[in-house]
Design a protein around this motif. Structure first.
Motif, PDB file in Angstrom:
ATOM      1  N   LEU A   1       0.820  -1.213   0.000  1.00 28.06           N
ATOM      2  CA  LEU A   1       0.000   0.000   0.000  1.00 28.06           C
ATOM      3  C   LEU A   1       0.853   1.261   0.000  1.00 28.06           C
ATOM      4  O   LEU A   1       0.579   2.219  -0.698  1.00 28.06           O
ATOM      5  CB  LEU A   1      -0.918  -0.015   1.223  1.00 28.06           C
ATOM      6  N   ASP A   2       1.926   1.260   0.764  1.00 25.73           N
ATOM      7  CA  ASP A   2       2.689   2.484   0.981  1.00 25.73           C
ATOM      8  C   ASP A   2       3.662   2.802  -0.144  1.00 25.73           C
ATOM      9  O   ASP A   2       4.269   3.876  -0.140  1.00 25.73           O
ATOM     10  CB  ASP A   2       3.466   2.387   2.300  1.00 25.73           C
ATOM     11  N   ARG A   3       3.833   1.907  -1.081  1.00 27.10           N
ATOM     12  CA  ARG A   3       4.846   2.131  -2.108  1.00 27.10           C
ATOM     13  C   ARG A   3       4.337   2.905  -3.315  1.00 27.10           C
ATOM     14  O   ARG A   3       5.116   3.326  -4.143  1.00 27.10           O
ATOM     15  CB  ARG A   3       5.425   0.784  -2.565  1.00 27.10           C
ATOM     16  N   ILE A   4       3.027   3.079  -3.446  1.00 32.11           N
ATOM     17  CA  ILE A   4       2.477   3.772  -4.608  1.00 32.11           C
ATOM     18  C   ILE A   4       2.140   5.210  -4.235  1.00 32.11           C
ATOM     19  O   ILE A   4       1.328   5.461  -3.352  1.00 32.11           O
ATOM     20  CB  ILE A   4       1.219   3.051  -5.124  1.00 32.11           C
ATOM     21  N   VAL A   5       2.764   6.162  -4.934  1.00 26.25           N
ATOM     22  CA  VAL A   5       2.529   7.593  -4.712  1.00 26.25           C
ATOM     23  C   VAL A   5       1.990   8.175  -6.013  1.00 26.25           C
ATOM     24  O   VAL A   5       2.593   8.004  -7.076  1.00 26.25           O
ATOM     25  CB  VAL A   5       3.829   8.316  -4.306  1.00 26.25           C
ATOM     26  N   THR A   6       0.859   8.881  -5.957  1.00 26.97           N
ATOM     27  CA  THR A   6       0.240   9.414  -7.161  1.00 26.97           C
ATOM     28  C   THR A   6       0.370  10.931  -7.221  1.00 26.97           C
ATOM     29  O   THR A   6       0.389  11.608  -6.196  1.00 26.97           O
ATOM     30  CB  THR A   6      -1.244   9.023  -7.234  1.00 26.97           C
ATOM     31  N   HIS A   7       0.437  11.444  -8.451  1.00 29.43           N
ATOM     32  CA  HIS A   7       0.538  12.893  -8.685  1.00 29.43           C
ATOM     33  C   HIS A   7      -0.285  13.210  -9.928  1.00 29.43           C
ATOM     34  O   HIS A   7      -0.004  12.703 -11.014  1.00 29.43           O
ATOM     35  CB  HIS A   7       1.995  13.296  -8.888  1.00 29.43           C
ATOM     36  N   ASP A   8      -1.305  14.037  -9.783  1.00 28.28           N
ATOM     37  CA  ASP A   8      -2.266  14.300 -10.851  1.00 28.28           C
ATOM     38  C   ASP A   8      -2.302  15.786 -11.177  1.00 28.28           C
ATOM     39  O   ASP A   8      -2.688  16.605 -10.347  1.00 28.28           O
ATOM     40  CB  ASP A   8      -3.654  13.811 -10.413  1.00 28.28           C
TER      41      ASP A   8
ATOM     42  N   THR B   1       9.834   2.990  -3.916  1.00 29.47           N
ATOM     43  CA  THR B   1       8.670   3.821  -4.195  1.00 29.47           C
ATOM     44  C   THR B   1       8.281   3.706  -5.664  1.00 29.47           C
ATOM     45  O   THR B   1       9.145   3.671  -6.543  1.00 29.47           O
ATOM     46  CB  THR B   1       8.952   5.301  -3.885  1.00 29.47           C
ATOM     47  N   VAL B   2       6.986   3.643  -5.922  1.00 26.38           N
ATOM     48  CA  VAL B   2       6.447   3.679  -7.279  1.00 26.38           C
ATOM     49  C   VAL B   2       5.666   4.986  -7.415  1.00 26.38           C
ATOM     50  O   VAL B   2       4.702   5.223  -6.685  1.00 26.38           O
ATOM     51  CB  VAL B   2       5.520   2.481  -7.551  1.00 26.38           C
ATOM     52  N   ARG B   3       6.118   5.831  -8.324  1.00 23.95           N
ATOM     53  CA  ARG B   3       5.481   7.138  -8.518  1.00 23.95           C
ATOM     54  C   ARG B   3       4.647   7.097  -9.790  1.00 23.95           C
ATOM     55  O   ARG B   3       5.163   6.790 -10.865  1.00 23.95           O
ATOM     56  CB  ARG B   3       6.531   8.250  -8.597  1.00 23.95           C
ATOM     57  N   VAL B   4       3.377   7.436  -9.642  1.00 26.42           N
ATOM     58  CA  VAL B   4       2.445   7.413 -10.766  1.00 26.42           C
ATOM     59  C   VAL B   4       1.963   8.832 -11.023  1.00 26.42           C
ATOM     60  O   VAL B   4       1.391   9.472 -10.133  1.00 26.42           O
ATOM     61  CB  VAL B   4       1.241   6.502 -10.464  1.00 26.42           C
ATOM     62  N   SER B   5       2.213   9.337 -12.229  1.00 20.15           N
ATOM     63  CA  SER B   5       1.794  10.700 -12.558  1.00 20.15           C
ATOM     64  C   SER B   5       0.823  10.688 -13.730  1.00 20.15           C
ATOM     65  O   SER B   5       0.953   9.888 -14.660  1.00 20.15           O
ATOM     66  CB  SER B   5       3.006  11.571 -12.893  1.00 20.15           C
ATOM     67  N   LEU B   6      -0.139  11.581 -13.667  1.00 21.20           N
ATOM     68  CA  LEU B   6      -1.143  11.749 -14.719  1.00 21.20           C
ATOM     69  C   LEU B   6      -1.108  13.197 -15.169  1.00 21.20           C
ATOM     70  O   LEU B   6      -1.228  14.109 -14.348  1.00 21.20           O
ATOM     71  CB  LEU B   6      -2.525  11.386 -14.178  1.00 21.20           C
ATOM     72  N   LYS B   7      -0.931  13.427 -16.461  1.00 21.12           N
ATOM     73  CA  LYS B   7      -0.841  14.802 -16.959  1.00 21.12           C
ATOM     74  C   LYS B   7      -1.371  14.881 -18.389  1.00 21.12           C
ATOM     75  O   LYS B   7      -1.468  13.875 -19.093  1.00 21.12           O
ATOM     76  CB  LYS B   7       0.609  15.292 -16.906  1.00 21.12           C
ATOM     77  N   SER B   8      -1.702  16.099 -18.812  1.00 22.83           N
ATOM     78  CA  SER B   8      -2.121  16.359 -20.186  1.00 22.83           C
ATOM     79  C   SER B   8      -0.971  17.027 -20.928  1.00 22.83           C
ATOM     80  O   SER B   8      -0.236  17.815 -20.345  1.00 22.83           O
ATOM     81  CB  SER B   8      -3.341  17.286 -20.238  1.00 22.83           C
ATOM     82  N   VAL B   9      -0.852  16.705 -22.222  1.00 19.74           N
ATOM     83  CA  VAL B   9       0.187  17.327 -23.040  1.00 19.74           C
ATOM     84  C   VAL B   9      -0.416  17.740 -24.369  1.00 19.74           C
ATOM     85  O   VAL B   9      -1.422  17.203 -24.810  1.00 19.74           O
ATOM     86  CB  VAL B   9       1.384  16.376 -23.279  1.00 19.74           C
ATOM     87  N   ALA B  10       0.225  18.724 -25.020  1.00 15.33           N
ATOM     88  CA  ALA B  10      -0.211  19.168 -26.341  1.00 15.33           C
ATOM     89  C   ALA B  10       0.522  18.375 -27.420  1.00 15.33           C
ATOM     90  O   ALA B  10       1.561  17.777 -27.173  1.00 15.33           O
ATOM     91  CB  ALA B  10       0.069  20.661 -26.503  1.00 15.33           C
ATOM     92  N   SER B  11      -0.070  18.364 -28.612  1.00 18.66           N
ATOM     93  CA  SER B  11       0.535  17.708 -29.770  1.00 18.66           C
ATOM     94  C   SER B  11       0.858  16.249 -29.472  1.00 18.66           C
ATOM     95  O   SER B  11       2.005  15.806 -29.539  1.00 18.66           O
ATOM     96  CB  SER B  11       1.815  18.446 -30.212  1.00 18.66           C
ATOM     97  N   GLY B  12      -0.190  15.484 -29.142  1.00 21.70           N
ATOM     98  CA  GLY B  12      -0.011  14.083 -28.786  1.00 21.70           C
ATOM     99  C   GLY B  12       0.074  13.158 -29.963  1.00 21.70           C
ATOM    100  O   GLY B  12       0.363  13.547 -31.093  1.00 21.70           O
ATOM    101  N   THR B  13      -0.214  11.888 -29.703  1.00 19.08           N
ATOM    102  CA  THR B  13       0.020  10.833 -30.682  1.00 19.08           C
ATOM    103  C   THR B  13      -0.818  10.972 -31.939  1.00 19.08           C
ATOM    104  O   THR B  13      -0.409  10.531 -32.998  1.00 19.08           O
ATOM    105  CB  THR B  13      -0.292   9.471 -30.044  1.00 19.08           C
ATOM    106  N   ALA B  14      -2.003  11.511 -31.830  1.00 24.92           N
ATOM    107  CA  ALA B  14      -2.880  11.577 -32.987  1.00 24.92           C
ATOM    108  C   ALA B  14      -2.876  12.971 -33.608  1.00 24.92           C
ATOM    109  O   ALA B  14      -3.787  13.357 -34.318  1.00 24.92           O
ATOM    110  CB  ALA B  14      -4.305  11.199 -32.584  1.00 24.92           C
ATOM    111  N   GLY B  15      -1.806  13.733 -33.366  1.00 23.38           N
ATOM    112  CA  GLY B  15      -1.705  15.068 -33.926  1.00 23.38           C
ATOM    113  C   GLY B  15      -2.464  16.097 -33.116  1.00 23.38           C
ATOM    114  O   GLY B  15      -2.610  17.237 -33.527  1.00 23.38           O
ATOM    115  N   GLY B  16      -2.968  15.710 -31.959  1.00 22.50           N
ATOM    116  CA  GLY B  16      -3.687  16.625 -31.095  1.00 22.50           C
ATOM    117  C   GLY B  16      -3.271  16.424 -29.664  1.00 22.50           C
ATOM    118  O   GLY B  16      -2.237  15.834 -29.386  1.00 22.50           O
ATOM    119  N   ASP B  17      -4.079  16.908 -28.727  1.00 20.77           N
ATOM    120  CA  ASP B  17      -3.752  16.777 -27.315  1.00 20.77           C
ATOM    121  C   ASP B  17      -3.821  15.326 -26.860  1.00 20.77           C
ATOM    122  O   ASP B  17      -4.549  14.512 -27.426  1.00 20.77           O
ATOM    123  CB  ASP B  17      -4.708  17.628 -26.484  1.00 20.77           C
TER     124      ASP B  17
END
Length: 299
Positions: free
Chosen positions: A21-28, A62-78
């Motif tokens: 339980l304690d090894r997963i750290v999330t960042h959103d 520690t396992v760090r899990v991050s969730l983020k948005s980026v521009a110009s993604g895989t399909a030519g968009g966000d």
């Protein structure tokens, strides 16, 4: 669907199973997280990445899990990006190029120490690419940890909740209301651990009580223990026999609605399922929405 919700659920699955339980750290920090895809398959990918990270990280790591948005993604968009980074055993430079190859875990030492066939990452990459995304791996080397990056194009369409409907005049007609159907007690028979666990969690989220078994013998044992079951969902290829034999044995004891899951979908395969006692036959890989529709048809 909301990828943030799928990720949160995958973390819950990981925490509820054998991982720490304690090894997963999330960042959103993601502003948008809606994607188009198959919830069951994407959850399988996320859980596989999380479980691998914990598996190859020491107890004090520690396992760090991050969730983020980026521009110009895989399909030519966000795009939306999930990074799963650990400070575990890492990946040697000579192995990084084949980490997604089937039956390959980097080297034989890793296979002997941690087990597994090395199929999880190969399957995950294939699923991600079918969703028009990418899955990559990076590592500074042995004992330097590893980072897996999942990128998916953001869904640009409109959900029902986004639509602005025109105002309508009040009506004296009564408004029809529909009650949510009660959940079923489902016996899920599947020998592939990842698939079984993801299906169990997703079915439970739909309000069903799910009993699980990985073989013909364990499925029969569940029923012999007197557990009430409304519906059987069974893979046909099991380690100690066939799901067809399981269904025939169950049918001789009690009437039970049943759904067969199979890698084969010819007319003869459907016929054999029906003759064994299955009312539905779904071809793997099964889309979760198709499974839900089959369950509704058997209520």
């Amino acid at each position: 669907m909301d990828l943030r919700e799928l990720l949160s659920h995958a973390v819950e699955i990981c925490r509820e199973s054998r991982t720490g339980l304690d090894r997963i750290v999330t960042h959103d920090t993601a502003a948008q997280t809606r994607v188009r895809g198959d919830a069951m398959r994407l959850t399988q990918v996320l859980w596989n990445l999380l479980r691998n990270a914990v598996k190859f990280t020491p107890e004090d790591g520690t396992v760090r899990v991050s969730l983020k948005s980026v521009a110009s993604g895989t399909a030519g968009g966000d795009a939306v990006v999930i990074e799963v980074a650990d400070n575990g055993i890492g990946i040697a430079a000579e192995d990084i190029g084949r980490i997604f190859d089937a039956f390959d875990q980097g080297n034989r030492t890793v296979t002997r120490q941690f087990g597994g066939l090395g199929l999880g990452l190969a399957i995950s990459k294939a699923i991600v690419e079918l969703h028009h995304g990418t899955l990559t791996a990076a590592s500074a080397g042995r004992d330097m940890g590893a980072t897996f990056t999942l990128t998916l194009p953001l869904f640009k369409g409109h959900a029902v909740s986004d639509l602005v409907l025109p105002a309508c005049q009040p009506s004296s007609a009564p408004v029809a209301t529909s009650a949510k159907p009660a959940g079923l007690r489902i016996l899920l028979v599947e020998d592939h651990e990842d698939t079984r666990e993801v299906m169990r969690q997703l079915l439970q989220r739909r309000g069903h009580v799910v009993l699980v078994a990985r073989s013909v013998a364990t499925a029969l044992a569940v029923l012999e223990d007197g557990e009430p079951v409304d519906l059987l969902i069974s893979d046909l290829g099991l380690p100690d026999g066939s799901g067809l034999d399981l269904m025939k044995s169950i049918r001789a004891r009690l009437p039970l609605r049943a759904i067969a899951l199979s890698g084969y979908g010819m007319e003869d395969d459907h016929r054999r399922s029906r003759e064994a006692g299955f009312q539905e036959h779904l071809v793997k890989p099964v889309n979760f929405s198709d499974l839900l529709k089959a369950i509704d048809r058997l209520r």
